[in-house]
Enzyme design. Structure first.
Site, PDB file in Angstrom:
ATOM      1  N   ASP A  67       0.956  -1.258  -0.112  1.00  0.00           N
ATOM      2  CA  ASP A  67      -0.032   0.020   0.036  1.00  0.00           C
ATOM      3  C   ASP A  67       0.849   1.349  -0.094  1.00  0.00           C
ATOM      4  OD1 ASP A  67       0.767  -0.531   2.798  1.00  0.00           O
ATOM      5  OD2 ASP A  67      -1.012  -0.477   3.457  1.00  0.00           O
ATOM      6  N   ASN A 134      -7.776  -1.197  13.742  1.00  0.00           N
ATOM      7  CA  ASN A 134      -9.028  -1.482  13.291  1.00  0.00           C
ATOM      8  C   ASN A 134      -9.470  -2.629  12.550  1.00  0.00           C
ATOM      9  OD1 ASN A 134      -7.756  -0.627  11.164  1.00  0.00           O
ATOM     10  ND2 ASN A 134      -8.937   1.122  10.598  1.00  0.00           N
ATOM     11  N   HIS A 136      -7.667  -3.123   9.601  1.00  0.00           N
ATOM     12  CA  HIS A 136      -7.314  -3.361   8.307  1.00  0.00           C
ATOM     13  C   HIS A 136      -6.132  -4.172   7.804  1.00  0.00           C
ATOM     14  CE1 HIS A 136      -4.526   0.633   9.132  1.00  0.00           C
ATOM     15  NE2 HIS A 136      -3.750  -0.591   8.938  1.00  0.00           N
ATOM     16  N   GLU A 141      -9.578  -0.286   4.833  1.00  0.00           N
ATOM     17  CA  GLU A 141     -10.117  -0.125   6.127  1.00  0.00           C
ATOM     18  C   GLU A 141     -11.737  -0.716   6.173  1.00  0.00           C
ATOM     19  OE1 GLU A 141      -8.304   1.488   8.188  1.00  0.00           O
ATOM     20  OE2 GLU A 141      -7.676   3.529   7.742  1.00  0.00           O
TER      21      GLU A 141
HETATM   22  P1  PGA Z   1       1.933  -1.535  12.386  1.00  0.00           P
HETATM   23  O1  PGA Z   1       0.994  -1.096  11.269  1.00  0.00           O
HETATM   24  O2  PGA Z   1       2.917  -2.613  12.385  1.00  0.00           O
HETATM   25  O3  PGA Z   1       2.800  -0.028  12.514  1.00  0.00           O
HETATM   26  O4  PGA Z   1       1.183  -1.484  13.750  1.00  0.00           O
HETATM   27  C1  PGA Z   1       0.179  -2.247  11.040  1.00  0.00           C
HETATM   28  C2  PGA Z   1      -0.859  -1.941   9.767  1.00  0.00           C
HETATM   29  O5  PGA Z   1      -1.291  -0.883   9.787  1.00  0.00           O
HETATM   30  O6  PGA Z   1      -0.862  -2.704   9.019  1.00  0.00           O
END
Ligand code: PGA
Length: 243
Positions: A67, A134, A136, A141
């Site tokens: 992404d 959340n 995702h 999202e």
């Molecule tokens: P993080 O992000 O590894 O910084 O917790 C994970 C994500 O948003 O996929």
């Protein structure tokens, strides 16, 4: 679904890197989808070490970033492309690297280009994922359509707050480009990493609860080859029992 728990984030990182190494040993020109974030930092460190020691060969692997923020100027230090270059690609030989262009004038056209490039590469052999608080995966999202290979999404405030933590002093854009759930679910193999207590609740919801678009990671329950790799802190509410 395979579910593995490691005593520390370091152990998790080492095994995650080894899993990538095994994939490219089996499929030297494997197509890999790679994440950004705090969670995979240790895996990339381990991958650099394993490559230096001759135990990981990415020289034929095709790497695709999972992404990206949109819009941001190309080369901005906050882009996920820059993150992947800093943490992996500048340090090891890779067969190819592509990413969503954060400065694309037309995000829909950019998504079409990216999905076509991944299809032309033969699809994803291994999708390496983190998980947002959340639920995702990539930047899909909660509530996002599951029927797209690549799309532009509005980022939730919590997602942007998390991004501020790993890019200090940086104000993230309000939108992102991401491989869509359909593309992620079409990967031949998926590996999702989670570490730390702040992921414990969402891991339990995603893998111990119902399959729902409100928790995008829960759709992975329907994938035939998923491995969840977590440290004990992330596993506190979902200790892989019964799996
Ligand atoms: P993080 O992000 O590894 O910084 O917790 C994970 C994500 O948003 O996929």
């Amino acid at each position: 679904m395979e579910c593995l728990i490691y005593p520390t984030a370091e152990e998790l990182s080492r095994h995650a890197a080894t899993r990538v190494a095994l994939t490219v040993r089996t499929i030297p020109d494997a197509v890999l989808a790679l994440p950004t974030g705090n969670t995979p930092l240790g895996m990339y460190r381990e991958m650099r070490g394993q490559a230096a020691a001759g135990n990981l060969d990415l020289s034929r692997a095709r790497l695709f970033a999972l992404d990206e923020f949109w819009p941001l100027p190309a080369g901005h230090g906050g882009t996920f492309a820059a993150f992947l270059r800093r943490n992996l690609i500048d340090h090891v030989r890779v067969g190819a690297f592509d990413h969503l262009h954060s400065d694309a004038p037309d995000p829909v056209a950019e998504c079409d280009r990216y999905a076509a490039a991944i299809a032309a590469a033969g699809g994803i052999d291994l999708a390496v994922l983190g998980i947002g608080r959340n639920g995702h995966i990539g930047y899909n999202e909660p509530g996002v359509a599951p029927t797209r290979d690549c799309l532009c999404v509005d980022l939730e405030e919590g997602t942007r707050k998390a991004a501020r933590e790993y890019f200090p002093g940086f104000e993230p854009p309000s939108r992102g480009l991401t491989m869509g759930l359909r593309l992620i679910l079409s990967a031949r193999s998926v590996m999702l990493m989670a570490s730390g207590t702040d992921k414990a609740a969402i891991i339990a919801q995603a893998f111990g609860g119902p399959v729902t678009l409100d928790v995008p990671a829960s759709l992975l329950q329907q994938h035939p080859d998923v491995t969840i790799m977590q440290d004990v802190a992330a596993a506190a509410e979902y200790p892989c029992t019964g799996r």
